[in-house]
Structure formats: C-alpha cells, structure tokens
Design a protein around this motif. Sequence first.
Motif, short mmCIF file in Angstrom:
data_model
loop_
_atom_site.label_atom_id
_atom_site.label_comp_id
_atom_site.label_asym_id
_atom_site.label_seq_id
_atom_site.Cartn_x
_atom_site.Cartn_y
_atom_site.Cartn_z
N ALA A 89 4.21 82.33 -14.76
CA ALA A 89 4.40 83.52 -15.61
C ALA A 89 3.17 83.79 -16.46
O ALA A 89 2.74 84.94 -16.61
N LEU A 90 2.57 82.75 -17.03
CA LEU A 90 1.37 82.92 -17.84
C LEU A 90 0.20 83.42 -17.00
O LEU A 90 -0.60 84.24 -17.47
N VAL A 132 0.30 74.31 -22.36
CA VAL A 132 1.57 74.31 -23.08
C VAL A 132 1.80 72.97 -23.77
O VAL A 132 2.36 72.91 -24.87
N THR A 133 1.36 71.90 -23.16
CA THR A 133 1.46 70.59 -23.79
C THR A 133 0.64 70.55 -25.08
O THR A 133 1.08 70.03 -26.10
N ALA A 174 -2.26 79.83 -31.24
CA ALA A 174 -3.73 79.84 -31.18
C ALA A 174 -4.23 78.78 -30.20
O ALA A 174 -5.17 79.03 -29.43
N THR A 175 -3.61 77.63 -30.22
CA THR A 175 -3.97 76.56 -29.30
C THR A 175 -3.73 76.98 -27.85
O THR A 175 -4.57 76.76 -26.97
N LEU A 176 -2.60 77.60 -27.61
CA LEU A 176 -2.28 78.08 -26.26
C LEU A 176 -3.30 79.11 -25.81
O LEU A 176 -3.79 79.06 -24.67
N LEU A 236 -5.15 85.50 -30.10
CA LEU A 236 -3.80 84.96 -30.07
C LEU A 236 -2.83 86.04 -29.59
O LEU A 236 -2.86 87.17 -30.07
N VAL A 237 -1.99 85.69 -28.64
CA VAL A 237 -0.96 86.60 -28.13
C VAL A 237 0.40 85.97 -28.44
O VAL A 237 0.77 84.98 -27.80
#
Length: 294
Positions: free
Chosen positions: A40-41, A143-144, A170-172, A181-182
């Motif tokens: 999905a990402l 994601v982790t 932000a990390t993702l 950032l989304v």
Amino acid sequence: MSFARPDHISDLDTLPRMPAWITSVRVETLEDVAFLSGAALTHLHLVLGRDCVPETLLRDRLALRAAEACVGFSGRPERAGALRDAVHLLRPGDLPGPAGETCLAWRRATERAVSVKALNRALSDRSAQTIAAWLDAGQGAPVTQAAKVLEAVLTEAHRAEVPALILAEATLAQALGWDHLVPLLAAGLKRADLRKRGDDLRLACHHALLSSVVEAVRLAADLARRVAHLKTVAPKLRAKAAGDAVEMFLTRDAVAPSALPLPDRAARRLCDRLVDLGAVRELTGRDTFRLYGV
C-alpha cells in the motif's frame, strides 16, 4: 495566472488504482500485514509522484484528520469543524486552546521538509536535542522504525501522543525517502493501540497504515479532480489578486475570506463566485464566519 496544461485531465485519468488484492485479503499475522502495508505504501508513493496530485493540500487535509484523531485520544469532543475554527478564525492575540494547538502542531509538521529544526518548530515544547534523541530510536524497516520511535516517546513521556505520532510519522517519511511528513498513522491507530509495545505495536502500525493509505489514495484522487476543476475555472475570475487567492486554495485545507489578499467584500464575493462555479465548497454551513476549501 499559471494554471493547468491541456493534458492535465488526461494525467488524472492515468492515476494508478490501488490493486484490489491489497484491501480484499484479511490477514492477521505480522508478516502478512507487513507485506500488505508495504504494498500500500508503495502504491501511495507512486500516487504522490504524479504532478496532478496537490501534495501540499493533501498533507494539510491529512494533518487535520491526524489532529482530529489525537484530540479524540485525549478525550476532547472537538472534531474537524471545530479544529478549523480554532486555527482559521483566530484573531491577533487569541490563543487557539489545546485542540487548536494540536491542529497547529500537525500543520506545522507537514509544512516544511522533515528535519529536527522543522519538527522543533511544530513541537516547540520539546528541545531539539530531545527530538533528535527520540528519532535515533528508530532502527530497521520503515514501519518498524516508526513503531520504535512511537514506543520510545510514549514510554519516556506519558500522554505525549501528539509528539510521539508526529515523530513516528517523520521517521516513516524519512525512511521512505519522502521530503515531507505525510500524516498516516494517527488516523489509523486506536487509542488502545498506543498502550501496546513491541510486536503488538508494530502489528497495530501496519494495520493502521493499511487502512489510512487506502483513504489517502482516495483523497488524493478526489483532490486532484477538484484542483483540476479549480484551475480550469480560474481564468474566469476578474478580481485583482484572484490568482494569488486561488493559489491559497490549492495548498490549504480551509481558507477564511479575511486571509485572502483582497478587500473584505471582494474576498467574500470571490469565494461566493468560486462556490457558484463548483470550484470550492463552503465548509461550515454557517451564514457568517465562513470557511472555504477545495
């Protein structure tokens, strides 16, 4: 004014559709859910790369949804309409209140490219050093990494859902190679998920992303169509500074007439004209203190 090229509509027609198998398969194991959320990402990444998608506007609308979710986590009753009012109807010297501060934090987090400095602007009650240390907690796959940052913040600072989720998002984004950032995690997580740790939290994050990405893709396509129509009707506007006003609608979830670069009466007439043309919507349902958006 500089608006859409003639091939803009055809570009809309080629927006990739989310494959049905991503959302139709019901899975519960961490490995399977991780695979689907990754797919999905990847699809969202392709959608965000299309010129016809108004990414700044999309981020601002997703920021509102994230803020609404966070306000709900804190047990407050404010929903999207109240959050818009708290942000867009502020007068000089007014304070936005707790819910408004949450909304402003999310908007500020999405406005600038991800960096410790930009995140510190959004989370002004946290030091840059603390933010950098929390971001360093993320290791592993995207994601982790996000789940580990979320866990690190919530373990160290109880009831810090907003900083935790903003830093996880932000990390993702950085792990996925996105400049901005989304907001995706906050709207998909449940309040109970924020008490989870380890693999349980990772599983919850994958589930949250799977549902939120589907909605973000749908919203991106809808906004792309609405923005294309706004750009089509923009040349019909005769008011001075109409081009600058339209640019504001192209990047903001909501706009008050008083924020437009026009005299008050001309601004209200322009908004009414855009509503008549089907290019923007009145968002409040009120006769006064109205807000407008694509």
